[in-house]
Design an enzyme around this catalytic site. Structure first.
Site, PDB file in Angstrom:
ATOM      1  CD  GLU A  35      38.220  -1.778   3.190  1.00 33.39           C
ATOM      2  OE1 GLU A  35      38.515  -0.624   3.201  1.00 33.39           O
ATOM      3  OE2 GLU A  35      38.300  -2.603   2.545  1.00 33.39           O
ATOM      4  N   GLY A  40      42.353  -0.331   6.657  1.00 26.36           N
ATOM      5  CA  GLY A  40      43.665   0.027   6.441  1.00 26.36           C
ATOM      6  C   GLY A  40      44.088  -0.002   5.014  1.00 26.36           C
ATOM      7  N   GLY A 182      58.822  -1.681 -14.663  1.00 32.35           N
ATOM      8  CA  GLY A 182      58.453  -0.429 -14.089  1.00 32.35           C
ATOM      9  C   GLY A 182      59.327  -0.191 -13.030  1.00 32.35           C
ATOM     10  CB  SER A 183      62.172   1.804 -12.163  1.00 35.48           C
ATOM     11  OG  SER A 183      62.451   3.023 -12.784  1.00 35.48           O
ATOM     12  CB  ALA A 185      57.651   3.565  -4.906  1.00 35.01           C
ATOM     13  CB  ALA A 271      55.736  -2.539 -10.768  1.00 33.02           C
ATOM     14  CB  VAL A 274      47.757   2.644  -9.137  1.00 35.34           C
ATOM     15  CG1 VAL A 274      48.412   1.724  -8.167  1.00 35.34           C
ATOM     16  CG2 VAL A 274      47.794   4.037  -8.970  1.00 35.34           C
ATOM     17  CB  ALA A 318      49.921   6.211   2.407  1.00 38.44           C
ATOM     18  CG  HIS A 443      78.814  14.716  16.960  1.00 35.92           C
ATOM     19  ND1 HIS A 443      79.168  14.609  15.531  1.00 35.92           N
ATOM     20  CD2 HIS A 443      80.057  14.201  17.562  1.00 35.92           C
ATOM     21  CE1 HIS A 443      80.125  13.865  15.360  1.00 35.92           C
ATOM     22  NE2 HIS A 443      80.640  13.724  16.817  1.00 35.92           N
TER      23      HIS A 443
END
Ligand code: NAD
Length: 464
Positions: A35, A40, A182-183, A185, A271, A274, A318, A443
């Site tokens: 990495e 992560g 951009g809308s 997430a 946004a 990707v 993810a 409940h």
């Protein structure tokens, strides 16, 4: 590290890579994970997790600043310590990243820090930050290198006034005017967070609705809520150009009706999706859009090299990345195992109100000519929602008309992202309205809204 041949070398320590490494170690394999940053990946260090930390701060501030009188709490004057808000998000990420490093030690996964490139079959070259290199040997290699923010070439990120989602989680101060392009997430969540802390937010989406991938009813409900909160939402508006000068940004938008509009902001978050991150790997075949090509066993075009997660495209979340990674590992070490592709992938957007869905949207069922029935239940009729002061939103369930099989679930409102696990399980188990009806729901809980929506599909809801 060198001198040994690993059963598996994993490139990338995000939700695909670290999960693959641990699963392979559980199978008794020797594993090395390379990495270049912190384990992560995007999710934990620059994505899901720090965003959720900021969101919790935003929710708290919003409730205290706007609703304290309603709840009988006297607060005096409130103010935001932005540095502490950001510091908390960083410490949450750090804690969880350390947690993965701990899990690696527990499972005896070796972690190497640096940049990896595929040198030859079974050989991966590690380049460390100090420039030194080492050739490592692995029987199998899994590429799990993820994706990064897509840049619009005409207006590249500058980290200050034109920013990506990573920058948005580390801004030195709250911008007065934030423009979000951009809308999906990211755009939706960041718009909500900054608006809650007091920025004037304009959210621009090229398609006709916010969260355009969702069932239209959810998008419309979210738009109504965002507009009522004071977030300016410009849908059907495409950003044509951005100019950064004197510490501010000017955007030119064109609407679907062909009108042009100019907007000024202090900071603009781009946004718009990707692009895959692919390590240097001679001969590795890519799709037209640059993702790594894999077959049904997650094998790439290179011998004994596999890939999973965002770098192979598909639904880039993810949880689907982790799922793919486990499937790849199981198939890699067990030829009798048939790896699966993720199905019924829940989608969750963590703003207020929350949006969550799994399975088919209504427009898909219409396009496929499937006969279906709809059950809806508004949260304003839920005792638990009223008690919590969270009555905005609804549960919408789609069932096959003939057999009553659950086809899709679409939720907007408090805890929607937690509740979606119930219909997710039902879809995986191919449960019907009768099965969901037969279960007893505690409940008072918000989960009862799912029961009521099941009943509503058959015209027998009790509380609506
Ligand atoms: P996205 O692809 O989900 O959304 C991008 C949006 O930008 C689209 O709706 C598109 O129509 C719009 N757009 C593109 N060009 C535009 C322009 N010039 N003007 C106006 N609008 C334009 O991408 P994202 O929100 O950047 O997210 C990236 C990835 O990260 C996605 O795969 C997403 O699912 C994932 N992610 C998920 C979560 C979550 O699950 N809660 C959170 C963050 C990110």
């Amino acid at each position: 590290m060198g001198g040994m041949k690993y059963d598996l070398i994993v490139i990338g320590g995000g939700p695909a890579g670290y999960v693959a490494a641990i699963r392979a170690a559980q199978l008794g394999k020797s594993v090395l994970c390379i990495e270049r940053g912190r384990v992560g990946g995007t999710c934990l260090n620059r994505g899901c997790i720090p965003t959720k930390a900021l969101l919790t701060n935003a929710e708290l501030y919003r409730t205290l600043s706007m609703r304290s009188a309603e709840f009988g709490i006297r607060t005096g004057e409130l103010s935001v310590d932005w540095q502490q808000v950001i510091a908390r998000a960083r410490s949450v990420s750090e804690r969880l990243s350390n947690g993965i490093a701990f899990l690696f030690r527990k499972h005896k996964v070796t972690l190497a820090t640096g940049e990896a490139r595929l040198a030859a079959t079974g050989q991966v070259e590690l380049q460390r930050e100090d420039g030194t290199t080492e050739l490592l040997e692995g029987e199998h290699v899994l590429i799990a290198t993820g994706a990064r923010s897509r840049e619009i070439p005409a207006f590249p990120f500058n980290g200050k006034t034109i920013i990506n989602s990573t920058d948005a989680l580390n801004l030195p101060e709250l911008p007065q005017r934030l423009l979000v392009i951009g809308s999906g997430a990211i755009g939706t969540e960041i718009s909500y967070i900054y608006h809650s802390f007091g920025s004037q937010v304009t959210l621009v989406e090229a398609l006709p609705h916010l969260l355009p991938q969702e069932d239209e009813e959810l998008s419309v409900a979210l738009e109504r809520s965002f507009r009522a909160q004071g977030i300016r939402c410009l849908t059907g508006a495409k950003v044509q150009s951005l100019e950064a000068a004197d510490g501010a940004v000017t955007a030119t938008l064109s609407t679907t009706e062909g009108q042009e509009q100019q907007l000024q902001a202090d900071v603009c978050l781009v946004a718009v999706g990707v692009v895959p991150v692919v390590p240097e790997a001679p001969g590795l075949e890519l799709t037209e859009r640059g993702f790594i090509k894999v077959d049904e066993r997650y094998r790439t075009s290179l011998p004994r090299v596999y890939a999973a997660g965002d770098c192979i495209g598909g639904v880039m979340l993810a949880h689907s990345a982790s799922y793919e990674a486990v499937q790849a590992v199981e198939g890699m070490f067990n030829p009798a195992y048939t790896p699966r592709r993720p199905e019924h992938i829940p989608s969750c957007t963590y703003c207020h109100p929350q949006v969550a869905s799994v399975g088919k949207r209504e427009r898909e069922l219409r396009a496929e000519g499937v006969a279906y029935k709809v059950g809806r239940f508004p949260l304003q009729a839920s005792g638990r929602a009223v008690a919590a002061g969270e009555t905005e939103g609804f549960v919408k369930l789609l069932f096959g008309s003939e057999d009553g099989e659950l086809l899709g679930a679409h939720l907007v409102g408090a805890n929607a992202t937690e509740l979606i696990a119930v219909p997710g399980l039902a879809l995986n188990a191919e449960l019907t309205d009768a099965d969901l009806h037969a279960m007893i729901y505690a409940h008072p809980t918000l989960a009862e809204s799912i029961h009521e929506a099941v009943l509503a599909a058959d015209g027998i809801a009790i509380h609506a």
